[in-house]
Write a protein that holds these residues in place. Structure first.
Motif, PDB file in Angstrom:
ATOM      1  N   VAL A   1       4.412   2.953  -1.603  1.00 55.33           N
ATOM      2  CA  VAL A   1       3.615   2.680  -0.395  1.00 55.33           C
ATOM      3  C   VAL A   1       3.200   4.017   0.240  1.00 55.33           C
ATOM      4  O   VAL A   1       2.050   4.190   0.650  1.00 55.33           O
TER       5      VAL A   1
ATOM      6  N   VAL B   1       2.246 -15.095  -0.164  1.00 53.39           N
ATOM      7  CA  VAL B   1       3.671 -15.233  -0.468  1.00 53.39           C
ATOM      8  C   VAL B   1       4.447 -15.721   0.766  1.00 53.39           C
ATOM      9  O   VAL B   1       5.237 -16.663   0.686  1.00 53.39           O
TER      10      VAL B   1
ATOM     11  N   ARG C   1       9.970  -6.459   4.043  1.00 54.49           N
ATOM     12  CA  ARG C   1       9.351  -7.785   4.028  1.00 54.49           C
ATOM     13  C   ARG C   1      10.179  -8.650   3.066  1.00 54.49           C
ATOM     14  O   ARG C   1      10.374  -8.242   1.908  1.00 54.49           O
TER      15      ARG C   1
ATOM     16  N   PHE D   1      -1.010  -7.783 -11.510  1.00 52.29           N
ATOM     17  CA  PHE D   1      -0.137  -7.017 -10.623  1.00 52.29           C
ATOM     18  C   PHE D   1      -0.936  -6.766  -9.330  1.00 52.29           C
ATOM     19  O   PHE D   1      -1.479  -7.723  -8.789  1.00 52.29           O
ATOM     20  N   ASN D   2      -1.072  -5.558  -8.828  1.00 55.03           N
ATOM     21  CA  ASN D   2      -1.721  -5.406  -7.512  1.00 55.03           C
ATOM     22  C   ASN D   2      -3.190  -5.021  -7.655  1.00 55.03           C
ATOM     23  O   ASN D   2      -3.500  -3.918  -8.086  1.00 55.03           O
TER      24      ASN D   2
ATOM     25  N   VAL E   1       4.922   0.239   7.450  1.00 53.04           N
ATOM     26  CA  VAL E   1       5.503   0.444   6.115  1.00 53.04           C
ATOM     27  C   VAL E   1       6.748  -0.432   6.055  1.00 53.04           C
ATOM     28  O   VAL E   1       7.724  -0.190   6.779  1.00 53.04           O
ATOM     29  N   PHE E   2       6.684  -1.449   5.205  1.00 50.08           N
ATOM     30  CA  PHE E   2       7.769  -2.432   5.168  1.00 50.08           C
ATOM     31  C   PHE E   2       8.951  -1.930   4.331  1.00 50.08           C
ATOM     32  O   PHE E   2       9.038  -2.206   3.139  1.00 50.08           O
TER      33      PHE E   2
ATOM     34  N   ARG F   1       4.359  -0.143  -6.661  1.00 50.73           N
ATOM     35  CA  ARG F   1       3.521  -1.192  -7.242  1.00 50.73           C
ATOM     36  C   ARG F   1       2.531  -0.599  -8.237  1.00 50.73           C
ATOM     37  O   ARG F   1       2.222   0.589  -8.197  1.00 50.73           O
TER      38      ARG F   1
ATOM     39  N   THR G   1       0.255 -14.491 -12.072  1.00 49.17           N
ATOM     40  CA  THR G   1       0.672 -13.383 -11.191  1.00 49.17           C
ATOM     41  C   THR G   1       1.984 -12.738 -11.644  1.00 49.17           C
ATOM     42  O   THR G   1       2.830 -13.403 -12.260  1.00 49.17           O
TER      43      THR G   1
ATOM     44  N   ASN H   1      -5.050  -3.263   4.497  1.00 48.76           N
ATOM     45  CA  ASN H   1      -4.376  -3.068   5.787  1.00 48.76           C
ATOM     46  C   ASN H   1      -4.382  -1.594   6.191  1.00 48.76           C
ATOM     47  O   ASN H   1      -4.546  -1.259   7.361  1.00 48.76           O
TER      48      ASN H   1
ATOM     49  N   THR I   1      -2.855  -9.567   4.007  1.00 49.72           N
ATOM     50  CA  THR I   1      -1.459  -9.128   3.889  1.00 49.72           C
ATOM     51  C   THR I   1      -1.352  -7.917   2.963  1.00 49.72           C
ATOM     52  O   THR I   1      -0.311  -7.276   2.911  1.00 49.72           O
ATOM     53  N   HIS I   2      -2.395  -7.617   2.202  1.00 45.65           N
ATOM     54  CA  HIS I   2      -2.310  -6.582   1.165  1.00 45.65           C
ATOM     55  C   HIS I   2      -2.337  -5.169   1.728  1.00 45.65           C
ATOM     56  O   HIS I   2      -2.983  -4.901   2.744  1.00 45.65           O
TER      57      HIS I   2
HETATM   58  N1  UFG Z   1       3.096  -3.291   2.441  1.00 48.05           N
HETATM   59  C1  UFG Z   1       3.342  -2.512   3.566  1.00 48.05           C
HETATM   60  N2  UFG Z   1       2.534  -2.710   4.653  1.00 48.05           N
HETATM   61  C2  UFG Z   1       1.516  -3.624   4.685  1.00 48.05           C
HETATM   62  C3  UFG Z   1       1.278  -4.399   3.515  1.00 48.05           C
HETATM   63  C4  UFG Z   1       2.101  -4.214   2.428  1.00 48.05           C
HETATM   64  O1  UFG Z   1       4.241  -1.683   3.597  1.00 48.05           O
HETATM   65  O2  UFG Z   1       0.840  -3.737   5.716  1.00 48.05           O
HETATM   66  C5  UFG Z   1       3.911  -3.067   1.243  1.00 48.05           C
HETATM   67  C6  UFG Z   1       4.615  -4.320   0.761  1.00 48.05           C
HETATM   68  O3  UFG Z   1       5.836  -4.484   1.417  1.00 48.05           O
HETATM   69  C7  UFG Z   1       4.752  -4.005  -0.734  1.00 48.05           C
HETATM   70  C8  UFG Z   1       3.511  -3.179  -1.057  1.00 48.05           C
HETATM   71  O4  UFG Z   1       3.054  -2.685   0.203  1.00 48.05           O
HETATM   72  O5  UFG Z   1       5.867  -3.217  -0.933  1.00 48.05           O
HETATM   73  C9  UFG Z   1       2.406  -3.982  -1.697  1.00 48.05           C
HETATM   74  O6  UFG Z   1       2.179  -5.152  -0.921  1.00 48.05           O
HETATM   75  P1  UFG Z   1       0.960  -6.142  -1.136  1.00 48.05           P
HETATM   76  O7  UFG Z   1       1.091  -7.231  -0.127  1.00 48.05           O
HETATM   77  O8  UFG Z   1      -0.309  -5.359  -1.153  1.00 48.05           O
HETATM   78  O9  UFG Z   1       1.175  -6.688  -2.584  1.00 48.05           O
HETATM   79  P2  UFG Z   1       2.439  -7.439  -3.222  1.00 48.05           P
HETATM   80  O10 UFG Z   1       3.011  -6.484  -4.201  1.00 48.05           O
HETATM   81  O11 UFG Z   1       3.382  -7.984  -2.252  1.00 48.05           O
HETATM   82  O12 UFG Z   1       1.731  -8.717  -3.775  1.00 48.05           O
HETATM   83  C10 UFG Z   1       0.811  -8.711  -4.829  1.00 48.05           C
HETATM   84  C11 UFG Z   1      -0.130  -9.887  -4.691  1.00 48.05           C
HETATM   85  C12 UFG Z   1       0.626 -11.168  -4.711  1.00 48.05           C
HETATM   86  C13 UFG Z   1       1.435 -11.240  -5.939  1.00 48.05           C
HETATM   87  C14 UFG Z   1       2.274 -10.015  -6.078  1.00 48.05           C
HETATM   88  C15 UFG Z   1       2.936 -10.024  -7.395  1.00 48.05           C
HETATM   89  O13 UFG Z   1      -0.825  -9.768  -3.509  1.00 48.05           O
HETATM   90  O14 UFG Z   1      -0.268 -12.249  -4.689  1.00 48.05           O
HETATM   91  O15 UFG Z   1       1.489  -8.841  -5.990  1.00 48.05           O
HETATM   92  O16 UFG Z   1       3.787  -8.997  -7.510  1.00 48.05           O
HETATM   93  F1  UFG Z   1       2.255 -12.295  -5.889  1.00 48.05           F
END
Ligand code: UFG
Length: 319
Positions: free
Chosen positions: A256, A74, A279, A164-165, A205-206, A219, A112, A191, A186-187
């Motif tokens: 989270v 993203v 984030r 979703f996740n 923790v973002f 999530r 997605t 992480n 990044t997930h």
């Molecule tokens: N987060 C943290 N610290 C980290 C990583 C993530 O606090 O080191 C938080 C993020 O801010 C978010 C949550 O954990 O609130 C989940 O983050 P992820 O990156 O694991 O997943 P996302 O929900 O951002 O993204 C996932 C997929 C994407 C997709 C999205 C759709 O990875 O490809 O779901 O909602 F687009």
């Protein structure tokens, strides 16, 4: 069936390819290895190292395509939108053209939750508005739109699965383990697990000021084995002239902080966490209604527990 799996050397694509091989299908994996790993391609599948723009060379005689190959970061999509439009939309249009030329009329597409953007209500159903907040989600939504048009115009049989996740790992019947191993990670779950593995000192923790019970984002986590099984059902559900869209989640939201607690419990490690800035582009809550795929295709998650998802991811790491 004779099936092409694009992106089958990646995390989700390799699990689907493995399940297809186990189900007796003849599988060809097409992957340019830009983010995938050749050793993730399952035994029994043919591997072709090439881009989706070169798919014409392998489509002859195929019964269908499962299309995973994509750019999926993203943050990167916000920095380099053209890359996302080129690969995710341009690449897919080239693939669809090649499919038409080869007479391959069936496709299951890796879409997605990011197509929905900031939702108005929870859980999200497939008819809710799609207002992506980043080029990644926008490029995936554009493909969903194209699939609908191609179904109407050319009789394509298409299914989009909106993930979703996704987490966890898959152990195949032959004992081989398929796990998440992104070069740029990044997930959240990987992480967090990187801390007890000694690969990082603390997890960030973002944002802790979201309008959620503990202030951190919520999530919907789905086990990769359950997600992959949905693709086999979707393949059977493909109908000429129709484009079907299904959400895929477990239907329960975890914050989270809750994910962190489960990871601490599973690993027995204290896993220090530091509060960081929000984030950009993170919606507060993303939870799927998966009722449509349950009622229409009979899908049901076998591993709905977040503990199982984390434990499987943890057990799969070689050490
Ligand atoms: N987060 C943290 N610290 C980290 C990583 C993530 O606090 O080191 C938080 C993020 O801010 C978010 C949550 O954990 O609130 C989940 O983050 P992820 O990156 O694991 O997943 P996302 O929900 O951002 O993204 C996932 C997929 C994407 C997709 C999205 C759709 O990875 O490809 O779901 O909602 F687009």
């Amino acid at each position: 069936m004779k099936l092409l799996v694009t992106g089958g050397a990646g995390y989700i694509g390799s699990v689907v390819a493995a399940q297809l091989v186990e189900a007796g299908h003849q599988v060809t994996v097409l992957d340019d290895l830009s983010t995938g790993h050749a050793d993730a391609v399952p035994e029994g599948a043919r591997f072709v190292e090439a881009s989706i723009t070169e798919a014409a060379a392998v489509l002859d005689g195929m019964d269908g395509v499962l299309h995973f190959a994509a750019k999926s970061l993203v943050g990167e999509s916000v920095q380099k939108p053209a890359l996302y439009w080129e690969h995710n939309l341009g690449g897919t249009l080239a693939l669809l053209d090649a499919m038409r030329a080869a007479g391959v009329g069936r496709v299951v597409f890796s879409s997605t939750a990011a197509t929905y953007g900031e939702p108005e209500r929870s859980p999200i159903v497939e008819t809710d508005p799609t207002r992506p907040t980043n080029p990644y989600g926008a490029s995936k939504l554009a493909v969903d739109t194209a699939l609908g048009a191609f179904a109407g115009l050319y009789g394509l049989a298409a299914v989009s699965l909106r993930y979703f996740n996704v987490g966890g790992a898959y152990t195949a019947a032959d004992g081989r383990v398929y796990r998440e191993r992104h070069t740029v990670e990044t997930h959240l779950i990987p992480n967090v697990l990187a801390v007890p593995l000694g690969q990082r000192e603390a997890v960030s923790v973002f944002g802790t000021d979201y309008p959620t019970p503990d202030g951190t984002c919520v999530r919907d986590y789905i086990h990769v084995a359950d997600l992959a099984r949905a693709h086999l059902l979707a393949l059977d559900a493909c109908a000429p002239g129709e484009h079907k869209i299904y959400n895929l989640g477990s239907g329960t939201g975890f914050s989270v902080q809750e994910v962190l607690s489960v990871c601490r419990e599973v690993t027995g490690h204290e896993i220090p966490a530091v509060v960081a800035e929000r984030r950009p582009g993170d919606p507060a809550v993303l939870v799927a209604s998966s009722e449509k795929i349950k009622s229409e295709l009979g899908w049901k998650p076998e591993h709905p527990s977040l503990r199982d998802i984390v434990a499987d991811a943890w057990d799969a790491v070689p050490r």
